[in-house]
Structures are given as structure tokens and as C-alpha cells.
Design an enzyme around this catalytic site. Sequence first.
Site, short mmCIF file in Angstrom:
data_model
loop_
_atom_site.label_atom_id
_atom_site.label_comp_id
_atom_site.label_asym_id
_atom_site.label_seq_id
_atom_site.Cartn_x
_atom_site.Cartn_y
_atom_site.Cartn_z
N LYS A 105 -9.50 12.63 2.63
CA LYS A 105 -8.94 13.99 2.70
C LYS A 105 -9.54 14.82 3.83
O LYS A 105 -8.85 15.63 4.44
CB LYS A 105 -9.18 14.71 1.37
CG LYS A 105 -8.33 14.14 0.25
CD LYS A 105 -8.56 14.91 -1.01
CE LYS A 105 -7.92 14.19 -2.18
NZ LYS A 105 -8.15 14.84 -3.45
N HIS A 116 1.70 -20.58 7.63
CA HIS A 116 0.77 -19.73 6.87
C HIS A 116 -0.51 -19.55 7.65
O HIS A 116 -1.05 -20.52 8.17
CB HIS A 116 0.44 -20.37 5.51
CG HIS A 116 1.65 -20.50 4.64
ND1 HIS A 116 2.54 -21.53 4.77
CD2 HIS A 116 2.11 -19.71 3.64
CE1 HIS A 116 3.51 -21.37 3.89
NE2 HIS A 116 3.28 -20.29 3.19
N ASP A 166 -4.07 20.33 -4.16
CA ASP A 166 -4.99 20.05 -5.27
C ASP A 166 -5.40 21.32 -6.00
O ASP A 166 -5.47 21.36 -7.22
CB ASP A 166 -6.27 19.39 -4.75
CG ASP A 166 -6.11 17.88 -4.59
OD1 ASP A 166 -5.18 17.33 -5.19
OD2 ASP A 166 -6.90 17.30 -3.84
#
Length: 541
Positions: A323, A152, A360
Site C-alpha cells: 500500500k 514444458h 480503508d
Amino acid sequence: MDNTEMKRNSPPLDSSTALLGLGNKEITKNSSLVCVPIMADSADLMIADACKAKTSGADLVEIRLDSLKIFNPQTDLQILTKECPLPTLFTYRPKWECGQYDGDENERLEVLRLAMELGADYVDVELQVAREFIDSIRGKKPQKFKVIVSSHNYQETPSLDDLGKLVARIQESGADIVKIATTALDITDVSRIFHIIVHSQVPVIGLVMGERGLISRILCAKFGGYLTFATLEAGIISAPGQPTIQDLLTLYNFRQIGPDSKVFGLIGKPVAHSKSPRLYNEAFKSIGFNGVYVHFLVDDIVNFLETYSSADFAGFSCTIPHKEAAAQFCDEVHPVAKSIGAVNCIIRRHDGKFCGYNTDYVGAISAIEGKLQDHDTGSPQSTSPLSGRLFIVIGAGGAGKAVAYGAKVKGAKVVIANRTYERAKELAETIGADAITLADLDNFHPEENMILANTTSIGMQPKVEETPISKHALRYYSLVFDAVYTPVMTRLLKDAEESGVKIVTGLEMFVGQAYEQYERFTGMPAPKELFRKIMKLDSKI
Ligand code: NAP
């Protein structure tokens, strides 16, 4: 770790890489197991949880012995091995590896040996003590019994080179199964673990902890990971980032994911709230489309797209704050998306080029038009009901640009109101509109019957009490639209409805824009009725 270093450490996952490893493991379908960690105060409570895990669809349970408050190894291991309804993996994690056991090391390993003798299917031992443990059971190992040797890293995910050396050390210890759990500082860290899983000659459990590592827990089914961990309930985790078994099996359709599954997903930050995976995965399942849609928590979209550039990663939706950067990155941008300056849908073409689209604006504008048509005439009109109307857009980000562009194209007189006035002005100049500041919005009412569209995240969870405009100013509007859809009924929409104003929810826009994305992702018509049913759009909100 800077981007350059990350790129050096994370070679792009290409198809040839994926194919290289698969031959050895003969993975023809998803063979990854689902393991539920069981942490409880007593053996009886553990058995009760193991029964729930079985009902939930788990393949095996990890019995975390270090979570028991009172532990009598002889009697409790008898109960746990004999009464557990699923195969068992016993782990007795010491404090020095972030577990809870704080006692003698010899006693700890003795307990794991006893678990093996009593019928455990697997035990997990830490790399540091693996050789000693494996030497001690040589010649006594039941045939079906397997030793998982684990390592780990709670700080980071090492370089590919270091991960390769780690796998070699674990293999040398005599492990039947290699387990590596690292920590994601960036989602691209996961690609190195996928690389290790695909190339390893032995079974590997390769998981990356943390929210940015979520895809390692889902897509291990595609890349051939031996197992993944999923919790019975949200919040009760044995390592950071574990999904619930319900999400794994029903939201992400884990059992349907295989080596040939195409990967799609939403790139954003934050992203966990999004309902997109539910929508697309249910639709994919309904038509037997071999794809999975996941949440991608992305800090740097360019680094992300360059890392996950293989044909396996076929399409992406984009949300806040990526975006505009997506529009810059794509090799080809559709003219409408170019005019808007924002891309919310990216398709990776067969030649490897990224193509950007904006869906959109269609989603938002068609929902608003639909509501105005119902309201004004009760039947569809040939010219847009937006034509000649004063249309105020709050926001100048990706969604704001799309809605403003769409309204302008439909002949509305558009005004942009944004917190940062310069951005409002810039957008207004681009599309031929006017700009005001957000502070001026309450007193801006040159006309009656205006249309208002909020495209900012104001009012989004958790800040559900916030609204971009005072209630008394809403009387000048005949329709209010809110792009926010978590919650669906935002404070703005509640205020509008109470003021007798027509409303359009962000869910309408969400479903409308998803139709087009789905068609681009699958090349098939969107199951519109199913989408509306999944999002409960036609029921009373
Ligand atoms: P974005 O590109 O990051 O733009 C964010 C916009 O919100 C900017 O104009 C920003 O103003 C403004 N803003 C953010 N926090 C604000 C605050 N506290 N006070 C005032 N203004 C604030 O984001 P986006 O992609 O356009 O998304 C915006 C919203 O639309 C999100 O809630 C998103 O979930 C929603 N959305 C919904 C759909 C749907 O299908 N329903 C689709 C897309 C987006 P500054 O310029 O001053 O920073």
C-alpha cells in the site's frame, strides 16, 4: 533474474498488441475450453472421474495414461474412448518430461496411435518426439483428430524472443495445437505468454505454472488461449498452480470472460486467502458488467504495474505489503490517501495515468461509529461518537495509518502502539497522536471505555491463536475492532466478547471499503445488500 532483465523480456501488454492478434483468430467471445486432467489407478475410475468432470462443467478431459497402475492398452483404451462422456485428450507423459511413464518410447507412441485409431479427440506429444509421431500418422489421421505438441519448462519462463522461437519449432513439427507450459518466477512472466497467445497464427495453449502464474489459467479466456486446465478437487493437480474447476467457473466466472473484459484484481503477497474476487465477481455478474477480478500475487508492485499497463488492466486493490509503495508509484494520489500515505485502490485512467485512493479508513471508521451509535443511543448522532474518545491503534502499516487518520479526523485522541516503535512514533507525529510500544499495551490504561483497533496481521490464519493484547487488559475498553477477517472471529474478538466488550469485525471494514472501490471500478453504485449477503454479514457469525 533481475527486474531489468524481466522488463526487457516482458514488453508491456498494450491494447494495440492485444488487438493485433485477435483478428486472425476471430475471437468474439470466450472460446477457451476447460479441460480437467484425470489421474486414476484404473480405466473404470477414470471414467467415474470423467463423469464428475462433465457434471462440474468441463468441456473435455485429459486422460493421463501414465497415472494408471495397471494398464492393458487394448481393453483400457477401448473403455476410455467409448465410455468417456466428454471429448478426450490422451497424454502418456514420460519421466523425462516429469510424467510417470518409464518404459520403451516406441511402445509409448504406439499407445497414443492406438488411442487415435479408437476415437481419441486429441493426443499430447512432447516436442522432442513430435515429428516422429506426426510422420507416423500421416495419411491416417481422422478428420476431427488433433495433435497437441507440448513443451514444458519447470525452471522459468524464457524471454519473448526464445518463446517465439519455441513456438516456431513446435509449429514446424506439424502440430495442430501448440502447448507451452512454463514456470512463473514472477507474475510479470505471464505477460510474455499472453503476448505469445495473442500473436500466434495457430491455436496455442499457453500456461504458466506455479502460484505466480495463476492469472495465465484464468485470463487465457481473454487473450484467446485454446484451453485451460482445472482440477476436480483442490490439491489433486497434474501441474503446479491449477485452480479447481469450481473456482474457475464460479469464483472467476471463466465463461463470462472475453477479449473485451476489463481486468481488476487484488495486488498483494500473500493474496490467495482474500475473499475479494468472490465479492466483486458475483457483483459484476449480477449486473452483467464485463469484468473479472483476480488474485495477483505480486513481489514488486512497480514492475507489475509497468508491465500490465494496458487499458485491459483497469483497476487494482492493494494489500500487504504494497500500500505504501502504491502511494509512491501512482501519478496522482487523492488528498486523503496522501495524508494517510497508503493507497488501497488504484484506477488506471483513460489517459493511462494511475490514480491512487484510500477506501480503508471509511470502511473501518463507519463500522466502528455505527456500532458505537447503536450502543450509546440507539440512533445516529450528528457528531461522531468517536469525538473525545481515547482510541488505541495497534499497527502502523497501511491499515493502521488509515484507521488512525480516520479516528483523528473524527476527533478522537489517538495513540499508536506498534511492534517497531519508530514507525509508531513517525505516524503519531504525522497525524498529531501519541505513540507507545506494543510491549507497553497491556499496562496502558489511562482511561476507562477506550476503543481498541488491531490493524496488524496478528491472529490471521494460520496463526489464529495469536492476539496482540492479553484478555485481562480488555476490561478497560468498550469497543474492540479487528481488521483481520480470516478468520472473522479472531482470538482478540473472542476474548473481547467474553469480556463483555462490543466488537466490530474486519469483515465490516472489508465490505465498507469495497463499496467505494466497486464504485470507482464500475462507475456504478455498489450493490450493498448483495455484498452483505455474499459475505454473510447479517447472519450470526
Ligand atoms: P502492513 O502495511 O504490512 O502493516 C503491517 C503492520 O502489522 C505493521 O504495523 C507491522 O508492524 C505489524 N505486524 C505484522 N506482523 C506483526 C507481528 N507478528 N507482531 C506485531 N506486529 C506485526 O499491512 P496492512 O495492509 O496494514 O494490513 C494489516 C492487517 O490488516 C492484515 O491482517 C490485513 O489483512 C488487514 N486488513 C484488513 C482490511 C479489511 O478490510 N478488513 C483492510 C486492510 C487490511 P511493524 O511496523 O513492526 O512491522
